[in-house]
Design an enzyme around this catalytic site. Sequence first.
Site, PDB file in Angstrom:
ATOM      1  N   ARG A  14       0.794  -1.238   0.000  1.00  0.00           N
ATOM      2  CA  ARG A  14       0.000   0.000   0.000  1.00  0.00           C
ATOM      3  C   ARG A  14       0.822   1.280   0.000  1.00  0.00           C
ATOM      4  NH1 ARG A  14      -4.001  -0.617   4.732  1.00  0.00           N
ATOM      5  NH2 ARG A  14      -2.540  -2.200   5.458  1.00  0.00           N
ATOM      6  N   THR A  66       2.924 -13.907   8.244  1.00  0.00           N
ATOM      7  CA  THR A  66       3.703 -13.657   9.464  1.00  0.00           C
ATOM      8  C   THR A  66       3.958 -14.956  10.251  1.00  0.00           C
ATOM      9  OG1 THR A  66       1.596 -13.038  10.512  1.00  0.00           O
ATOM     10  CG2 THR A  66       3.018 -11.237   9.779  1.00  0.00           C
ATOM     11  N   GLY A 123      -6.246  -6.973  12.796  1.00  0.00           N
ATOM     12  CA  GLY A 123      -6.812  -8.152  13.436  1.00  0.00           C
ATOM     13  C   GLY A 123      -7.551  -7.714  14.701  1.00  0.00           C
ATOM     14  N   GLU A 153      -8.498 -11.990  11.911  1.00  0.00           N
ATOM     15  CA  GLU A 153      -8.068 -10.983  10.948  1.00  0.00           C
ATOM     16  C   GLU A 153      -9.277 -10.284  10.335  1.00  0.00           C
ATOM     17  OE1 GLU A 153      -4.833  -9.922  10.201  1.00  0.00           O
ATOM     18  OE2 GLU A 153      -4.639 -11.050  12.064  1.00  0.00           O
ATOM     19  N   TYR A 187      34.066  30.532  -3.551  1.00  0.00           N
ATOM     20  CA  TYR A 187      34.080  29.066  -3.484  1.00  0.00           C
ATOM     21  C   TYR A 187      35.471  28.624  -3.033  1.00  0.00           C
ATOM     22  CZ  TYR A 187      34.722  24.241  -4.581  1.00  0.00           C
ATOM     23  OH  TYR A 187      35.043  22.915  -4.455  1.00  0.00           O
ATOM     24  N   ASN A 229      41.650  36.914   5.691  1.00  0.00           N
ATOM     25  CA  ASN A 229      40.477  37.532   5.084  1.00  0.00           C
ATOM     26  C   ASN A 229      40.463  37.208   3.602  1.00  0.00           C
ATOM     27  OD1 ASN A 229      38.219  39.717   5.631  1.00  0.00           O
ATOM     28  ND2 ASN A 229      39.077  40.084   3.603  1.00  0.00           N
ATOM     29  N   SER A 241      40.033  40.785  -3.514  1.00  0.00           N
ATOM     30  CA  SER A 241      38.770  40.364  -4.126  1.00  0.00           C
ATOM     31  C   SER A 241      39.023  39.733  -5.487  1.00  0.00           C
ATOM     32  CB  SER A 241      37.847  41.576  -4.312  1.00  0.00           C
ATOM     33  OG  SER A 241      37.474  42.060  -3.048  1.00  0.00           O
TER      34      SER A 241
HETATM   35  C1  UD1 Z   1      -0.738  -7.872  10.923  1.00  0.00           C
HETATM   36  C2  UD1 Z   1      -1.549  -8.831  11.819  1.00  0.00           C
HETATM   37  C3  UD1 Z   1      -2.784  -8.107  12.332  1.00  0.00           C
HETATM   38  C4  UD1 Z   1      -2.398  -6.814  13.043  1.00  0.00           C
HETATM   39  C5  UD1 Z   1      -1.553  -5.950  12.124  1.00  0.00           C
HETATM   40  C6  UD1 Z   1      -1.013  -4.745  12.860  1.00  0.00           C
HETATM   41  C7  UD1 Z   1      -1.100 -10.976  10.796  1.00  0.00           C
HETATM   42  C8  UD1 Z   1      -1.652 -12.089   9.979  1.00  0.00           C
HETATM   43  N1  UD1 Z   1      -1.935  -9.967  11.038  1.00  0.00           N
HETATM   44  O1  UD1 Z   1      -1.543  -7.615   9.789  1.00  0.00           O
HETATM   45  O2  UD1 Z   1      -3.479  -8.954  13.224  1.00  0.00           O
HETATM   46  O3  UD1 Z   1      -3.559  -6.127  13.443  1.00  0.00           O
HETATM   47  O4  UD1 Z   1      -0.418  -6.686  11.629  1.00  0.00           O
HETATM   48  O5  UD1 Z   1      -0.412  -3.874  11.954  1.00  0.00           O
HETATM   49  O6  UD1 Z   1       0.020 -11.025  11.201  1.00  0.00           O
HETATM   50  N2  UD1 Z   1       5.938  -9.918   7.057  1.00  0.00           N
HETATM   51  C9  UD1 Z   1       6.984 -10.777   6.830  1.00  0.00           C
HETATM   52  N3  UD1 Z   1       6.764 -11.911   6.123  1.00  0.00           N
HETATM   53  C10 UD1 Z   1       5.552 -12.230   5.629  1.00  0.00           C
HETATM   54  C11 UD1 Z   1       4.484 -11.357   5.866  1.00  0.00           C
HETATM   55  C12 UD1 Z   1       4.687 -10.213   6.594  1.00  0.00           C
HETATM   56  O7  UD1 Z   1       8.107 -10.523   7.255  1.00  0.00           O
HETATM   57  O8  UD1 Z   1       5.441 -13.293   5.002  1.00  0.00           O
HETATM   58  C13 UD1 Z   1       6.161  -8.688   7.835  1.00  0.00           C
HETATM   59  C14 UD1 Z   1       5.872  -7.431   7.065  1.00  0.00           C
HETATM   60  O9  UD1 Z   1       7.037  -6.969   6.412  1.00  0.00           O
HETATM   61  C15 UD1 Z   1       5.398  -6.481   8.159  1.00  0.00           C
HETATM   62  C16 UD1 Z   1       4.792  -7.406   9.213  1.00  0.00           C
HETATM   63  O10 UD1 Z   1       5.283  -8.695   8.925  1.00  0.00           O
HETATM   64  O11 UD1 Z   1       6.457  -5.768   8.737  1.00  0.00           O
HETATM   65  C17 UD1 Z   1       3.278  -7.376   9.191  1.00  0.00           C
HETATM   66  O12 UD1 Z   1       2.821  -7.866   7.952  1.00  0.00           O
HETATM   67  P1  UD1 Z   1       1.538  -7.312   7.235  1.00  0.00           P
HETATM   68  O13 UD1 Z   1       1.304  -8.100   6.020  1.00  0.00           O
HETATM   69  O14 UD1 Z   1       1.652  -5.834   7.085  1.00  0.00           O
HETATM   70  O15 UD1 Z   1       0.404  -7.671   8.295  1.00  0.00           O
HETATM   71  P2  UD1 Z   1      -0.968  -6.933   8.458  1.00  0.00           P
HETATM   72  O16 UD1 Z   1      -1.833  -7.325   7.335  1.00  0.00           O
HETATM   73  O17 UD1 Z   1      -0.760  -5.503   8.679  1.00  0.00           O
HETATM   74 CA    CA Z   2       0.560  -3.891   8.355  1.00  0.00          CA
END
Ligand code: UD1
Ligand code: CA
Length: 464
Positions: free
Chosen positions: A22, A88, A148, A161, A372, A383, A411
Amino acid sequence: MGERAKDSTLGVLVMAAGKGTRMKSELPKVLHPLLGKPLLGCLLKTVLRCGPSAAAVLVGYKEEQVRGYLQSSFPSVEILRQGEQLGTGHAVQVSRGWWERFGHVLVLNGDLPLLAHQTLLSFVDSHLEADASCSLLSFAASNPDGYGRIIRSPDAVSIVEHKDAAPEQRRIREVNAGCYLFETKALSRVIGRLKNDNAQGEYYLPDAVGLMNGEGLKTQALIAEERELLGVNTQAELAAAAVSVRDALVLAWMERGVRVTDPSAVWIGPDAEFGPDVSLMPGAQVWGNSSVGEGSVIGPYCVLQNARLGRRVRLAAHVIVEDSELCDDARAGPFAYIREGSLLREGAFAGKFVELKKTSVGKGSKVPHLSYLGDAALGEGVNIGAGSVTCNYDGRNKFPTKIGDRCFVGSDTMMVAPVTLGDDSMTAAGSTITADVPAGALGVGRTRQRNIENWALRKKALTQ
Ligand code: UD1
Ligand code: CA
């Protein structure tokens, strides 16, 4: 982290492998700057202040870029890899070999730049005191869309979620912040059992909390301030977060004696330092590892980047200082550009439309206007006349200019480097100096003037 945490090991795992769709940007989300510092850096600075046993970041999307930033700015932080970003929960699964060595693991979304270290410390303390298998931070969201939702039952919490939530669940305003603390033994029991049969086809880390409840393990959600837990998902949220951090930083510095004409009109980075009685005028920006000593004045629209200013330094309007040092009582501007590697010693002055690059200006020396100076070293009490230039570049290489103590450069002197002006020497205005000027001598490098009698009058008569 806290008294009790010191005797139990704590690993911190930051999940930063996602793209951040996004943001609509080619730059990975965690590298977007907030007050000049990448989001990931803001979070890591907070995390490291809490003194964990070890910290690691999971990288994936554009991993080379994220890796490069971490290696240069956080060499103590370990880097782990999540090849495919399957959610995650998957992120925590692939890093299992790393976190299982600790007693507890704090798992964080990478986009939490506003989290305060005090909040994190008391979160860890509450987790240890409650003897919970999982604690997480929640907050009451003014707009819970996308987050979530926290489902509370006695002695346990679970998360659903947004995309999977039923209409009545979507009315819940308490949301998951993306900051979890697990007892690793408990996490190991459930982490392998996550499924991706949900609206996004991802492995959700929040599902691990639900699985713990099923095992009869204690889980809890601790409510914190929305202000600190707002995730950054869009450019608009990034800008709003920057304003909120700026406001807090400026307020904190004012409480320590910094004078700010209009707090909404100055920008300072999180690593900038100020002494008491510093004045920041509207439009001042102080970034990077800049420090400004007691009683200094940063005039309107000055921009400092990694600048070190001593005490009572005065910058008039529109001065740019980059990677340079100005000692006590030095002055600059208006409209001076002090570039990398420059040094103004005590009481030195760089004035109107002056550019300095890798140049040191000795005690009390003055470069008042339109000059410069590059790769130059000026002694004390020098100076430099208006419009003087060090011709330091032949199109291939840069050459040094040395100007001794108490020199008076006329100068519009062009100093063709490499060249040295001895102590107490002078140059005649308009000279092109191609050879060294000995100490105490006058260097004259210009054609002699001749006057043609009545020439002007004759021309006038002809054209009338
Ligand atoms: C996540 C939570 C949600 C919470 C929200 C808060 C989950 C499924 N949901 O949603 O409950 O309210 O954060 O902001 O976790 N990332 C990885 N690897 C992946 C996916 C994500 O490293 O495979 C990292 C992203 O870079 C990011 C973080 O995990 O920094 C969160 O991932 P994102 O996809 O933004 O989760 P949300 O949909 O925001
Ligand atoms: Ca997020």
